[in-house]
Motif scaffolding. Structure first.
Motif, mmCIF file in Angstrom:
data_model
loop_
_atom_site.group_PDB
_atom_site.id
_atom_site.type_symbol
_atom_site.label_atom_id
_atom_site.label_comp_id
_atom_site.label_asym_id
_atom_site.label_seq_id
_atom_site.Cartn_x
_atom_site.Cartn_y
_atom_site.Cartn_z
ATOM 1 N N GLU A 86 0.826 -1.210 0.000
ATOM 2 C CA GLU A 86 0.000 0.000 0.000
ATOM 3 C C GLU A 86 0.861 1.261 0.000
ATOM 4 O O GLU A 86 0.553 2.237 -0.696
ATOM 5 N N THR A 87 1.935 1.256 0.768
ATOM 6 C CA THR A 87 2.798 2.446 0.833
ATOM 7 C C THR A 87 3.451 2.728 -0.519
ATOM 8 O O THR A 87 3.614 3.888 -0.905
ATOM 9 N N LEU A 88 3.805 1.676 -1.244
ATOM 10 C CA LEU A 88 4.406 1.854 -2.557
ATOM 11 C C LEU A 88 3.385 2.399 -3.544
ATOM 12 O O LEU A 88 3.700 3.277 -4.360
ATOM 13 N N VAL A 89 2.172 1.895 -3.484
ATOM 14 C CA VAL A 89 1.103 2.389 -4.359
ATOM 15 C C VAL A 89 0.933 3.893 -4.191
ATOM 16 O O VAL A 89 0.895 4.649 -5.173
ATOM 17 N N MET A 90 0.845 4.339 -2.953
ATOM 18 C CA MET A 90 0.585 5.753 -2.702
ATOM 19 C C MET A 90 1.796 6.623 -3.048
ATOM 20 O O MET A 90 1.647 7.741 -3.551
ATOM 21 N N SER A 91 2.994 6.116 -2.814
ATOM 22 C CA SER A 91 4.194 6.884 -3.165
ATOM 23 C C SER A 91 4.322 7.029 -4.679
ATOM 24 O O SER A 91 4.673 8.106 -5.192
ATOM 25 N N ALA A 92 4.051 5.940 -5.399
ATOM 26 C CA ALA A 92 4.108 5.992 -6.857
ATOM 27 C C ALA A 92 3.042 6.929 -7.408
ATOM 28 O O ALA A 92 3.293 7.700 -8.347
ATOM 29 N N LYS A 93 1.861 6.879 -6.838
ATOM 30 C CA LYS A 93 0.767 7.758 -7.276
ATOM 31 C C LYS A 93 1.163 9.226 -7.101
ATOM 32 O O LYS A 93 0.880 10.064 -7.959
ATOM 33 N N THR A 94 1.830 9.540 -6.008
ATOM 34 C CA THR A 94 2.266 10.911 -5.765
ATOM 35 C C THR A 94 3.218 11.382 -6.862
ATOM 36 O O THR A 94 3.121 12.510 -7.358
#
Length: 274
Positions: A86-94
């Motif tokens: 989940e943390t990677l998903v949100m960081s990539a989205k940013t």
């Protein structure tokens, strides 16, 4: 002794018109008669597989989305998968949201994309020849950010369509600074990401273990950067003649172009030795 073959689809197994030739189909069938396990290893989502491949009896397993999932073709069951943290998903989205390019999201075998991109892929640099594929295989989504938020703990992978190569390099550089990420590309206009440790090779290694096969006894076929690890991991790595320079340099064998039945040509030779 080859016991398994793994092949990319687009630009490799299919010809220049996106079709499976009769010669290639026969070569795959002949390999199956010789008890060689046949695996598709593609950047496509499971839902985007061509029907001609889904109905091909010689094919047993499909590695999808650059290694995010392994499906058994006979019943469409996902037998293994690696979702992004989940943390990677949100960081990539940013990072993605700093740039005005469309995003695609892969969730358990289905590909979702921004609706404006689906309506007119050419506007975002997609080659005209690829427009029908995009429009047939992507689920249009008006609120792609909301989709990511709602499913952030079950996303297999994401990608961005970037037609500016300088910007692509810049975005890729930022993504590669994130922890536990796999970044690759299957075509000039794509940046594709997944959880660290994912790749076609990693998934193929898991599948080979399930089947009791050593990858030294496998042959892999590809054309793009996202095939590189798989080509290097197998006993015989084959690049079709139209492959990118990195793959041509890494391959054990360079086959004819995909429009000249390159995969079939090498398979026929391999089958003659069994």
């Amino acid at each position: 002794m080859i016991r398994m073959i793994a092949s990319d689809i687009d630009g490799t197994l299919l010809d220049g018109c996106g079709r499976l030739s009769e010669r290639t189909k026969k070569a795959l069938d002949d390999a199956a008669v010789r008890k060689i396990h046949t695996v598709i290893a593609t950047g496509r989502a499971f839902s985007a597989l061509p029907e001609t491949l889904k109905s091909l009896e010689a094919l047993e397993y499909v590695i999808t989305s650059n290694g995010f999932s392994i499906f058994r073709l006979s019943d469409g069951r996902r037998i293994a998968g690696w979702d992004m943290p989940e943390t990677l998903v949100m960081s990539a989205k940013t990072i993605f949201r700093k740039y005005p390019y469309p995003i695609e999201v892969f969730i358990h075998g289905r590909a979702y994309a921004q609706a404006d991109y689906c309506r007119c892929p050419e506007k975002f640099g997609v080659p005209k020849s690829s427009v029908p594929y995009v429009q047939m295989t992507r689920i249009p989504t008006e609120d792609i950010d909301g989709l990511i938020e709602r499913h952030r703990n079950r996303i297999e992978g994401m990608d961005m369509i970037v037609d500016d190569m300088q910007m692509k390099s810049e975005i890729r550089g930022q993504l590669e600074q994130l922890d536990n990420i796999y970044v690759t590309t299957s075509a000039d206009h794509y940046i594709e990401i997944a959880a660290g440790g994912c790749s076609k090779a990693a998934a193929l290694r898991i599948l080979a273990q399930m089947l009791g096969i050593d990858l030294a006894d496998a042959a892999a076929f590809g054309d793009g950067e996202n095939d590189l690890e798989m080509i290097e991991a197998c006993g015989i790595g084959v690049a079709v003649g139209n492959a990118c320079e990195r793959l041509l340099a890494a391959a054990d064998i360079i086959a004819p172009d995909h429009s000249e039945d390159g995969v079939a040509c090498i398979l026929e030779q391999l089958c003659q030795t069994i």
